[in-house]
Design a protein around this motif. Sequence first.
Motif, PDB file in Angstrom:
ATOM      1  N   SER A  11      -5.504   9.213   9.589  1.00  0.00           N
ATOM      2  CA  SER A  11      -5.899   9.231   8.191  1.00  0.00           C
ATOM      3  C   SER A  11      -7.120   8.370   8.002  1.00  0.00           C
ATOM      4  CB  SER A  11      -4.758   8.703   7.320  1.00  0.00           C
ATOM      5  OG  SER A  11      -4.396   7.408   7.735  1.00  0.00           O
ATOM      6  N   LEU A  12      -7.747   8.520   6.850  1.00  0.00           N
ATOM      7  CA  LEU A  12      -8.939   7.751   6.578  1.00  0.00           C
ATOM      8  C   LEU A  12      -9.047   7.489   5.086  1.00  0.00           C
ATOM      9  CD1 LEU A  12     -11.705  10.181   5.970  1.00  0.00           C
ATOM     10  CD2 LEU A  12     -10.060  10.914   7.680  1.00  0.00           C
ATOM     11  N   VAL A  13      -9.706   6.410   4.744  1.00  0.00           N
ATOM     12  CA  VAL A  13      -9.992   6.109   3.352  1.00  0.00           C
ATOM     13  C   VAL A  13     -11.428   6.521   3.099  1.00  0.00           C
ATOM     14  CG1 VAL A  13     -10.200   4.309   1.622  1.00  0.00           C
ATOM     15  CG2 VAL A  13      -8.389   4.190   3.327  1.00  0.00           C
ATOM     16  N   THR A  14     -11.654   7.275   2.050  1.00  0.00           N
ATOM     17  CA  THR A  14     -12.999   7.757   1.793  1.00  0.00           C
ATOM     18  C   THR A  14     -13.701   6.919   0.736  1.00  0.00           C
ATOM     19  OG1 THR A  14     -12.379   9.259   0.009  1.00  0.00           O
ATOM     20  CG2 THR A  14     -12.193  10.087   2.245  1.00  0.00           C
TER      21      THR A  14
ATOM     22  N   ILE B 230      -3.881  10.144  -2.536  1.00  0.00           N
ATOM     23  CA  ILE B 230      -4.214   8.976  -3.345  1.00  0.00           C
ATOM     24  C   ILE B 230      -3.571   7.757  -2.699  1.00  0.00           C
ATOM     25  CG2 ILE B 230      -3.954   7.849  -5.588  1.00  0.00           C
ATOM     26  CD1 ILE B 230      -5.852  10.194  -5.637  1.00  0.00           C
ATOM     27  N   LEU B 231      -4.332   6.677  -2.576  1.00  0.00           N
ATOM     28  CA  LEU B 231      -3.790   5.431  -2.023  1.00  0.00           C
ATOM     29  C   LEU B 231      -3.801   4.372  -3.118  1.00  0.00           C
ATOM     30  CD1 LEU B 231      -5.680   6.873   0.360  1.00  0.00           C
ATOM     31  CD2 LEU B 231      -4.861   4.923   1.635  1.00  0.00           C
TER      32      LEU B 231
ATOM     33  N   LEU C  10       0.856  -1.190   0.000  1.00  0.00           N
ATOM     34  CA  LEU C  10       0.000   0.000   0.000  1.00  0.00           C
ATOM     35  C   LEU C  10       0.886   1.232   0.000  1.00  0.00           C
ATOM     36  CD1 LEU C  10      -2.986   1.017   0.289  1.00  0.00           C
ATOM     37  CD2 LEU C  10      -2.555   1.162   2.741  1.00  0.00           C
ATOM     38  N   ILE C  11       0.540   2.194  -0.845  1.00  0.00           N
ATOM     39  CA  ILE C  11       1.351   3.404  -1.012  1.00  0.00           C
ATOM     40  C   ILE C  11       0.456   4.627  -0.865  1.00  0.00           C
ATOM     41  CG2 ILE C  11       2.866   4.673  -2.579  1.00  0.00           C
ATOM     42  CD1 ILE C  11       3.105   1.848  -4.039  1.00  0.00           C
ATOM     43  N   ARG C  12       0.937   5.624  -0.153  1.00  0.00           N
ATOM     44  CA  ARG C  12       0.218   6.888  -0.032  1.00  0.00           C
ATOM     45  C   ARG C  12       0.941   7.929  -0.868  1.00  0.00           C
ATOM     46  NH1 ARG C  12      -3.385   6.527   4.251  1.00  0.00           N
ATOM     47  NH2 ARG C  12      -3.840   8.720   3.889  1.00  0.00           N
ATOM     48  N   MET C  13       0.155   8.686  -1.638  1.00  0.00           N
ATOM     49  CA  MET C  13       0.734   9.705  -2.517  1.00  0.00           C
ATOM     50  C   MET C  13       0.015  11.024  -2.317  1.00  0.00           C
ATOM     51  SD  MET C  13       0.933   7.359  -5.937  1.00  0.00           S
ATOM     52  CE  MET C  13      -0.629   6.602  -5.487  1.00  0.00           C
ATOM     53  N   ARG C  14       0.750  12.091  -2.456  1.00  0.00           N
ATOM     54  CA  ARG C  14       0.142  13.417  -2.428  1.00  0.00           C
ATOM     55  C   ARG C  14       1.007  14.382  -3.217  1.00  0.00           C
ATOM     56  NH1 ARG C  14       1.608  13.719   3.447  1.00  0.00           N
ATOM     57  NH2 ARG C  14       3.530  14.915   3.596  1.00  0.00           N
TER      58      ARG C  14
END
Length: 282
Positions: free
Chosen positions: A127-130, A101-102, A80-84
């Motif tokens: 953090s949260l996933v929407t 963006i995940l 899993l990768i988090r991007m901004r």
Amino acid sequence: MSIYTNTARFDTGREMTEIEMRKLAPSIFATSAHESRSERFMPIPTIEVLRGLKDEGFVPVGVKQSASRTPGKADFTKHLIRMRRVGDGKVYNVGDTVCEILLKNANDGTSAYELLAGLFRIRCLNSLVTQTGTIDAIKVRHSGNVRDKVIEGTYKVLNEAERTLVAPQDWSTHILNRDEQLALAEAAHVLRFGDADGNVATPIQPQKMLGIRRTDDKSNDLWTTWNVVQENTIKGGLRGQGRDDLGRPRRVKSRAVNGIDQDIKLNKALWVLGEKMAQMKA
């Protein structure tokens, strides 16, 4: 989600290098499928997707991958990768909410390529996933014309993602009474501790979900209350006292949710709870 490295701090925000990512999540760099997959399985090299997203201004700031007990599978397993966007010139303050963006993928058959929208609240670094009516997770199976589907899905999420930023402003206008706060906490309690039938055996009480961890979270608006519940659900550390099989007092403490799939599943379900509460209050 606890997948942030020091690079994800907002006061020193910068993208992760490929050397850093390879150390923490080597499966990102798999360009072929694990030997257990059939010829119909089409690998999706995550690193190629990341390099393409960089052209759109998104860079990786946090990575995580699942453990594998099968020898040789660690280089292909779920990650899993988090991007901004870190070079957009925006200045963030405590209390701001930022869109991210995940990306989830695996080349060992344990996960489809999946792209989600995410929010990050700077105040508490949770953090949260929407999952809203207009932003759904984009999934691409490892078969058929993978490349075109990945590109199409990526742009769809990129174009829609920042609409999630409406929620903090909207939910902050809804004030919850104590019964409404407890209803949210009880629902989250079942999501976190309930079995497949919704039965809960933990001695940790639902009201523990409303325990604040910082003075800024004393507000009773929906956005603040939701974030408190979400943080307590995911980060763990909630305490309760029950009894063991012999009837002796036993103290328990909830664990943090570290599994990639469980983390995303809980966050999605919590988000739906928040949306439903916002609709009722509106």
